[in-house]
Design a protein around this motif. Structure first.
Motif, PDB file in Angstrom:
ATOM      1  N   GLN A  94       0.826  -1.204   0.000  1.00 38.47           N
ATOM      2  CA  GLN A  94       0.000   0.000   0.000  1.00 38.47           C
ATOM      3  C   GLN A  94       0.866   1.263   0.000  1.00 38.47           C
ATOM      4  N   GLN A  95       1.943   1.198   0.844  1.00 40.38           N
ATOM      5  CA  GLN A  95       2.857   2.329   0.883  1.00 40.38           C
ATOM      6  C   GLN A  95       3.510   2.552  -0.470  1.00 40.38           C
ATOM      7  N   LEU A  96       3.872   1.448  -1.100  1.00 39.20           N
ATOM      8  CA  LEU A  96       4.488   1.535  -2.426  1.00 39.20           C
ATOM      9  C   LEU A  96       3.497   2.113  -3.441  1.00 39.20           C
ATOM     10  N   GLU A  97       2.237   1.650  -3.348  1.00 36.67           N
ATOM     11  CA  GLU A  97       1.219   2.168  -4.266  1.00 36.67           C
ATOM     12  C   GLU A  97       0.984   3.656  -4.022  1.00 36.67           C
ATOM     13  N   ARG A  98       0.944   4.031  -2.690  1.00 38.20           N
ATOM     14  CA  ARG A  98       0.767   5.451  -2.392  1.00 38.20           C
ATOM     15  C   ARG A  98       1.931   6.278  -2.926  1.00 38.20           C
ATOM     16  N   THR A  99       3.137   5.725  -2.735  1.00 39.88           N
ATOM     17  CA  THR A  99       4.327   6.433  -3.231  1.00 39.88           C
ATOM     18  C   THR A  99       4.278   6.571  -4.741  1.00 39.88           C
ATOM     19  N   GLN A 100       3.835   5.501  -5.394  1.00 43.49           N
ATOM     20  CA  GLN A 100       3.750   5.546  -6.860  1.00 43.49           C
ATOM     21  C   GLN A 100       2.690   6.556  -7.313  1.00 43.49           C
ATOM     22  N   ARG A 101       1.526   6.507  -6.608  1.00 47.52           N
ATOM     23  CA  ARG A 101       0.487   7.453  -6.976  1.00 47.52           C
ATOM     24  C   ARG A 101       0.944   8.890  -6.736  1.00 47.52           C
ATOM     25  N   LYS A 102       1.624   9.094  -5.585  1.00 47.93           N
ATOM     26  CA  LYS A 102       2.122  10.440  -5.286  1.00 47.93           C
ATOM     27  C   LYS A 102       3.147  10.882  -6.318  1.00 47.93           C
ATOM     28  N   SER A 103       4.007   9.932  -6.694  1.00 49.70           N
ATOM     29  CA  SER A 103       5.018  10.258  -7.714  1.00 49.70           C
ATOM     30  C   SER A 103       4.362  10.581  -9.045  1.00 49.70           C
ATOM     31  N   GLU A 104       3.336   9.765  -9.384  1.00 50.40           N
ATOM     32  CA  GLU A 104       2.626  10.027 -10.638  1.00 50.40           C
ATOM     33  C   GLU A 104       1.902  11.385 -10.582  1.00 50.40           C
ATOM     34  N   GLN A 105       1.303  11.670  -9.417  1.00 52.98           N
ATOM     35  CA  GLN A 105       0.602  12.942  -9.280  1.00 52.98           C
ATOM     36  C   GLN A 105       1.574  14.116  -9.374  1.00 52.98           C
ATOM     37  N   GLU A 106       2.713  13.964  -8.670  1.00 56.35           N
ATOM     38  CA  GLU A 106       3.718  15.028  -8.734  1.00 56.35           C
ATOM     39  C   GLU A 106       4.246  15.185 -10.156  1.00 56.35           C
ATOM     40  N   GLN A 107       4.380  14.062 -10.821  1.00 53.84           N
ATOM     41  CA  GLN A 107       4.864  14.116 -12.205  1.00 53.84           C
ATOM     42  C   GLN A 107       3.844  14.821 -13.095  1.00 53.84           C
ATOM     43  N   LYS A 108       2.558  14.500 -12.867  1.00 56.59           N
ATOM     44  CA  LYS A 108       1.512  15.163 -13.638  1.00 56.59           C
ATOM     45  C   LYS A 108       1.492  16.658 -13.335  1.00 56.59           C
ATOM     46  N   GLN A 109       1.606  17.003 -12.025  1.00 51.59           N
ATOM     47  CA  GLN A 109       1.631  18.414 -11.665  1.00 51.59           C
ATOM     48  C   GLN A 109       2.825  19.131 -12.283  1.00 51.59           C
ATOM     49  N   GLN A 110       3.962  18.438 -12.251  1.00 50.30           N
ATOM     50  CA  GLN A 110       5.145  19.028 -12.855  1.00 50.30           C
ATOM     51  C   GLN A 110       4.942  19.236 -14.351  1.00 50.30           C
ATOM     52  N   GLU A 111       4.365  18.247 -15.009  1.00 45.95           N
ATOM     53  CA  GLU A 111       4.096  18.373 -16.440  1.00 45.95           C
ATOM     54  C   GLU A 111       3.096  19.508 -16.694  1.00 45.95           C
ATOM     55  N   HIS A 112       2.079  19.608 -15.787  1.00 47.53           N
ATOM     56  CA  HIS A 112       1.090  20.682 -15.940  1.00 47.53           C
ATOM     57  C   HIS A 112       1.741  22.055 -15.777  1.00 47.53           C
ATOM     58  N   ARG A 113       2.641  22.142 -14.731  1.00 49.29           N
ATOM     59  CA  ARG A 113       3.339  23.415 -14.539  1.00 49.29           C
ATOM     60  C   ARG A 113       4.224  23.759 -15.723  1.00 49.29           C
ATOM     61  N   VAL A 114       4.909  22.764 -16.208  1.00 46.95           N
ATOM     62  CA  VAL A 114       5.761  23.003 -17.377  1.00 46.95           C
ATOM     63  C   VAL A 114       4.929  23.445 -18.572  1.00 46.95           C
ATOM     64  N   GLN A 115       3.765  22.790 -18.739  1.00 49.29           N
ATOM     65  CA  GLN A 115       2.882  23.146 -19.839  1.00 49.29           C
ATOM     66  C   GLN A 115       2.333  24.571 -19.672  1.00 49.29           C
ATOM     67  N   GLN A 116       1.959  24.904 -18.412  1.00 45.36           N
ATOM     68  CA  GLN A 116       1.458  26.241 -18.133  1.00 45.36           C
ATOM     69  C   GLN A 116       2.532  27.299 -18.364  1.00 45.36           C
ATOM     70  N   GLU A 117       3.739  26.997 -17.885  1.00 51.07           N
ATOM     71  CA  GLU A 117       4.851  27.924 -18.091  1.00 51.07           C
ATOM     72  C   GLU A 117       5.135  28.103 -19.577  1.00 51.07           C
ATOM     73  N   ARG A 118       5.027  26.992 -20.318  1.00 50.93           N
ATOM     74  CA  ARG A 118       5.258  27.079 -21.764  1.00 50.93           C
ATOM     75  C   ARG A 118       4.186  27.937 -22.422  1.00 50.93           C
ATOM     76  N   LYS A 119       2.929  27.726 -21.993  1.00 49.44           N
ATOM     77  CA  LYS A 119       1.849  28.538 -22.544  1.00 49.44           C
ATOM     78  C   LYS A 119       2.035  30.015 -22.180  1.00 49.44           C
ATOM     79  N   GLN A 120       2.386  30.257 -20.892  1.00 54.47           N
ATOM     80  CA  GLN A 120       2.613  31.637 -20.478  1.00 54.47           C
ATOM     81  C   GLN A 120       3.758  32.275 -21.244  1.00 54.47           C
ATOM     82  N   GLN A 121       4.794  31.492 -21.440  1.00 50.99           N
ATOM     83  CA  GLN A 121       5.929  32.012 -22.196  1.00 50.99           C
ATOM     84  C   GLN A 121       5.528  32.310 -23.634  1.00 50.99           C
TER      85      GLN A 121
END
Length: 344
Positions: A53-80
């Motif tokens: 469960q901890q591993l799954e939570r870590t994976q989900r958190k990592s995936e979520q952080e990765q998605k957020q990072q991708e979203h931020r990068v995408q937003q920054e790219r759009k803003q730029q």
């Protein structure tokens, strides 16, 4: 033999009795081990489950952080990209504005150059015209009146001044009566205009009372006539000084008429006309008793007044213009009113 059998049975019972607790203990010990093993197994399974469960939570958190990072990068790219687009639009605007400014600047410079050239030409023309007029005036001034004619004109002038001063004193009573009538009619704007007009007349009267006129040195009294004008079907003659006085009559008449018309418009007065104004009936503002007779001055004052009243009452500039609150009649209208004709 029977006794041996019984003994063996007894011995067997004793041995069985003695062995039973050990067997029980052994069974209990084995059961405890099994329970301990089961507990350990359950704990391991629980631990593995929790780890999973901890591993799954870590994976989900990592995936979520990765998605957020991708979203931020995408937003920054759009803003730029948006900022680059805005910067480009601003640059394009600046370039267009600069081009438009340069175009307008060139147009203004061209207009200014043309205006300077026109002014230069106008100044040259005016200078040439002034020189011609000066020459004509010089020639005319050389034709002086005789001493007898000069003295005759001075005597006539003195009589006109005396008559005019008496007239001013008589007009004060009529002015008060007219002011009272305006107050009764609640024409307060017209009343204020008349009071201002009367105050200007009083100042004019003070000047006439205190002024000492130098008849002997005034060029009017020895200058020959250079203009003629028609009033009421009859021709009259005057020199440049008399002509200036008549021009002043028209100019002052227009100014006072405009103020009177504007006052009636402010009062929303529909029952009167320019003839109802005291200033029109008086027609003496600006007249000091010199150079022309009062009848001529009154006539041309009223001609200007009538046109000024129409412009002021109708809030228009058909006969004149407004320069920051200074109302003046148009030069061509004044020329039409006076109709001066050169005698030479």
């Amino acid at each position: 033999m029977k006794s041996d059998i019984v003994d063996r049975i007894v011995i067997a019972l004793v041995v069985g009795t003695l062995a039973l607790p050990g067997l029980v203990l052994a069974a209990e010990g084995q059961q405890g081990v099994q329970e301990e093993q089961k507990r350990a197994k359950d704990e391991k399974q629980q631990q593995r489950k929790e780890d999973q469960q901890q591993l799954e939570r870590t994976q989900r958190k990592s995936e979520q952080e990765q998605k957020q990072q991708e979203h931020r990068v995408q937003q920054e790219r759009k803003q730029q990209e948006q900022k680059q687009k805005q910067d480009q639009q601003q640059l394009d605007r600046s370039q267009r504005e600069s081009e438009q400014y340069q175009k307008e600047l060139r147009a203004r410079q061209q207009q200014q150059q043309e205006r300077i050239e026109r002014q230069s030409q106008q100044i040259q023309q005016e200078r040439a015209q002034q020189q011609r007029q000066d020459q004509i005036q010089q020639q005319r001034q050389q034709q002086r009146l005789s001493q007898q004619q000069q003295q005759q004109r001075i005597r006539e002038q003195q009589q006109l001044v005396a008559q005019y001063r008496q007239h001013l004193e008589q007009e004060e009573r009529l002015a008060r009566e007219h002011a009272a009538r305006l107050q009764q009619q609640k024409r307060m704007a017209q009343y204020r205009f008349q009071e201002e007009y009367l105050e200007r007349l009083r100042q004019q009267q003070i000047y006439l009372r205190d002024h000492r006129f130098d008849y002997d040195n005034d060029p009017y009294f020895y200058s020959a006539p250079i203009y003629r004008y028609n009033r009421g079907g009859k021709y009259y003659q005057t020199n440049e000084y008399g002509a200036r006085t008549l021009r002043q009559a028209v100019r002052y008449g227009y100014e006072e008429g405009f103020r009177a018309g504007k006052a009636d418009r402010d009062d929303r007065w529909r029952g009167g006309s320019y003839k109802d104004s005291y200033a029109y009936r008086d027609a003496n503002y600006g007249y000091n008793g010199y150079y022309v007779n009062r009848t001529d001055y009154n006539y041309y004052f009223r001609e200007g007044f009538r046109r000024g009243y129409e412009d002021g009452y109708n809030s228009r500039y058909r006969y004149g213009r407004n320069d920051n609150g200074n109302y003046s009649i148009l030069d061509n209208i004044m020329s039409q009113i006076l109709g001066f004709q050169n005698l030479r």
